[in-house]
Design a protein around this motif. Sequence first.
Motif, PDB file in Angstrom:
ATOM      1  N   GLY A 127      53.526 -73.019   0.906  1.00 56.82           N
ATOM      2  CA  GLY A 127      52.903 -72.494  -0.291  1.00 56.82           C
ATOM      3  C   GLY A 127      51.407 -72.292  -0.204  1.00 56.82           C
ATOM      4  O   GLY A 127      50.823 -71.650  -1.087  1.00 56.82           O
ATOM      5  N   GLU A 128      50.758 -72.827   0.829  1.00 60.37           N
ATOM      6  CA  GLU A 128      49.308 -72.648   0.928  1.00 60.37           C
ATOM      7  C   GLU A 128      48.971 -71.347   1.651  1.00 60.37           C
ATOM      8  O   GLU A 128      49.707 -70.879   2.514  1.00 60.37           O
ATOM      9  N   THR A 129      47.849 -70.761   1.254  1.00 61.12           N
ATOM     10  CA  THR A 129      47.360 -69.543   1.893  1.00 61.12           C
ATOM     11  C   THR A 129      46.520 -69.914   3.107  1.00 61.12           C
ATOM     12  O   THR A 129      45.642 -70.770   3.021  1.00 61.12           O
ATOM     13  N   ILE A 130      46.799 -69.276   4.230  1.00 63.21           N
ATOM     14  CA  ILE A 130      46.071 -69.530   5.468  1.00 63.21           C
ATOM     15  C   ILE A 130      45.439 -68.232   5.929  1.00 63.21           C
ATOM     16  O   ILE A 130      46.067 -67.168   5.876  1.00 63.21           O
ATOM     17  N   GLY A 137      33.391 -61.097  19.844  1.00 65.55           N
ATOM     18  CA  GLY A 137      32.139 -61.070  20.585  1.00 65.55           C
ATOM     19  C   GLY A 137      31.609 -59.652  20.728  1.00 65.55           C
ATOM     20  O   GLY A 137      32.162 -58.682  20.189  1.00 65.55           O
ATOM     21  N   ASP A 138      30.497 -59.507  21.447  1.00 63.36           N
ATOM     22  CA  ASP A 138      29.901 -58.196  21.741  1.00 63.36           C
ATOM     23  C   ASP A 138      29.589 -57.410  20.468  1.00 63.36           C
ATOM     24  O   ASP A 138      29.718 -56.182  20.430  1.00 63.36           O
ATOM     25  N   ASP A 139      29.178 -58.132  19.400  1.00 64.20           N
ATOM     26  CA  ASP A 139      28.783 -57.491  18.140  1.00 64.20           C
ATOM     27  C   ASP A 139      29.901 -56.667  17.501  1.00 64.20           C
ATOM     28  O   ASP A 139      29.637 -55.761  16.706  1.00 64.20           O
ATOM     29  N   LEU A 140      31.141 -56.965  17.853  1.00 66.62           N
ATOM     30  CA  LEU A 140      32.276 -56.280  17.237  1.00 66.62           C
ATOM     31  C   LEU A 140      32.606 -56.940  15.906  1.00 66.62           C
ATOM     32  O   LEU A 140      32.429 -58.155  15.746  1.00 66.62           O
ATOM     33  N   PRO A 141      33.098 -56.182  14.923  1.00 69.22           N
ATOM     34  CA  PRO A 141      33.421 -56.788  13.629  1.00 69.22           C
ATOM     35  C   PRO A 141      34.568 -57.786  13.764  1.00 69.22           C
ATOM     36  O   PRO A 141      35.465 -57.607  14.600  1.00 69.22           O
ATOM     37  N   PRO A 142      34.569 -58.851  12.960  1.00 69.95           N
ATOM     38  CA  PRO A 142      35.661 -59.828  13.032  1.00 69.95           C
ATOM     39  C   PRO A 142      36.973 -59.222  12.550  1.00 69.95           C
ATOM     40  O   PRO A 142      36.992 -58.267  11.770  1.00 69.95           O
ATOM     41  N   VAL A 143      38.067 -59.791  13.010  1.00 73.29           N
ATOM     42  CA  VAL A 143      39.404 -59.411  12.563  1.00 73.29           C
ATOM     43  C   VAL A 143      39.899 -60.513  11.633  1.00 73.29           C
ATOM     44  O   VAL A 143      39.912 -61.689  11.999  1.00 73.29           O
ATOM     45  N   THR A 144      40.300 -60.147  10.420  1.00 73.46           N
ATOM     46  CA  THR A 144      40.784 -61.135   9.458  1.00 73.46           C
ATOM     47  C   THR A 144      42.138 -60.716   8.898  1.00 73.46           C
ATOM     48  O   THR A 144      42.484 -59.544   8.871  1.00 73.46           O
ATOM     49  N   ALA A 145      42.879 -61.701   8.441  1.00 72.14           N
ATOM     50  CA  ALA A 145      44.161 -61.489   7.755  1.00 72.14           C
ATOM     51  C   ALA A 145      44.532 -62.795   7.087  1.00 72.14           C
ATOM     52  O   ALA A 145      43.981 -63.852   7.423  1.00 72.14           O
ATOM     53  N   GLU A 146      45.460 -62.737   6.149  1.00 74.44           N
ATOM     54  CA  GLU A 146      45.922 -63.969   5.531  1.00 74.44           C
ATOM     55  C   GLU A 146      47.391 -63.850   5.163  1.00 74.44           C
ATOM     56  O   GLU A 146      47.937 -62.754   4.991  1.00 74.44           O
ATOM     57  N   THR A 147      48.015 -65.024   5.057  1.00 75.75           N
ATOM     58  CA  THR A 147      49.416 -65.076   4.680  1.00 75.75           C
ATOM     59  C   THR A 147      49.679 -66.381   3.948  1.00 75.75           C
ATOM     60  O   THR A 147      48.874 -67.323   4.029  1.00 75.75           O
ATOM     61  N   ILE A 148      50.792 -66.425   3.230  1.00 72.09           N
ATOM     62  CA  ILE A 148      51.209 -67.657   2.561  1.00 72.09           C
ATOM     63  C   ILE A 148      52.267 -68.329   3.429  1.00 72.09           C
ATOM     64  O   ILE A 148      53.244 -67.707   3.838  1.00 72.09           O
ATOM     65  N   VAL A 149      52.066 -69.613   3.719  1.00 71.17           N
ATOM     66  CA  VAL A 149      52.993 -70.359   4.562  1.00 71.17           C
ATOM     67  C   VAL A 149      54.300 -70.577   3.800  1.00 71.17           C
ATOM     68  O   VAL A 149      54.302 -71.095   2.676  1.00 71.17           O
ATOM     69  N   ILE A 150      55.411 -70.177   4.407  1.00 71.07           N
ATOM     70  CA  ILE A 150      56.716 -70.280   3.750  1.00 71.07           C
ATOM     71  C   ILE A 150      57.243 -71.708   3.842  1.00 71.07           C
ATOM     72  O   ILE A 150      57.248 -72.325   4.910  1.00 71.07           O
ATOM     73  N   SER A 151      57.690 -72.228   2.701  1.00 74.11           N
ATOM     74  CA  SER A 151      58.298 -73.560   2.655  1.00 74.11           C
ATOM     75  C   SER A 151      59.690 -73.524   3.302  1.00 74.11           C
ATOM     76  O   SER A 151      60.269 -72.459   3.536  1.00 74.11           O
TER      77      SER A 151
END
Length: 335
Positions: A127-130, A137-151
């Motif tokens: 149930g928590e969001t991760i 590196g090399d001044d590249l933009p970060p990669v992000t994503a999120e999901t909800i952990v399934i019980s």
Amino acid sequence: MTNKFVWFCLLVCVGFSACETDFTLEGEWRDIPVVYGFISLQDTAHYIRVEKAFLEPGGNAEDVAQIADSLYYENATVQLIKENGQAFTLERVDGNLEGYQRQDGPFATAPNFLYKIKKEVINLEGGETIQLLVNRGDDLPPVTAETIVISDIIPNENSPASPMNWEYNRFVTTAWNVTSEARIFDVRYIFNYRENSADAPTVFEERSVEWVVVNELLREDEPTTTRVSISPQGESFYRFLGANIPPAENQVRLLSGVDILISGGGEELVEQIEILRVNSGITSSQVIPTYTNLSEGFGLFTSRVSVLRTNLQLNAVSADSLRNGIYTKDLNFVQ
């Protein structure tokens, strides 16, 4: 090829070895991150695959894919961030040494870098969001994503109860309880049996066949724990066995038991599948877009869960249908 880069990404479901997807894109040279992660509370460790996909104009995609240095970021850092802001940095490991060998194909198979964190270090909860954070590196933009952990999925031990009653005209219910973050399901019956041969009548070897009862079962969004079920007709059970186990030729077969595997996936898998469904069929454009829930590049960060009920048996009526029924009488099951 001019002004063309071709890249391939490996879909890492259930052990990072399930299937491959090919894409051909037109455009100027640029760095493309390809990230896959499937978080499960049941895993003893969590793994994230992070790669890059690009080809300079005029290059050869097959040649580049075989060069390990062209697939991985040298200085990438990968983190999982919990709801309270606590960040955990994953360790880069060789998947080949972790038991996740990369399949032969267009990619270099060694090394097979993955990013790992042990279950007891991060202690995820259902149930928590991760959040996933990848810095390349090399001044590249970060990669992000999120999901909800399934019980965890909670199977209903009485649906079906063991011994199971698979009468031909009876609808047999398989049921389970889940929380709202699980949205899509797959149910499989694994029929385990033993068989001998005319050359070695006292030696029995283990065999199994897998019946996909339902695949990509979607359910409506629910705010609380809820019951999900399917109810195939008994006749379909014997039809499957008759079509997937060869007739016996001087063989005797014994039923060992039936396992039920229920798997669940999160919202991100639902969105991916719905895109594929909308863009297929007679009214489609035949151009299927690539779904990603990453802020940069392509890939999928999601959660999954599964549960296995083992060694269910057949009741006397069903065992008789297995031995003598119209679909399975030639299989020579004696027990």
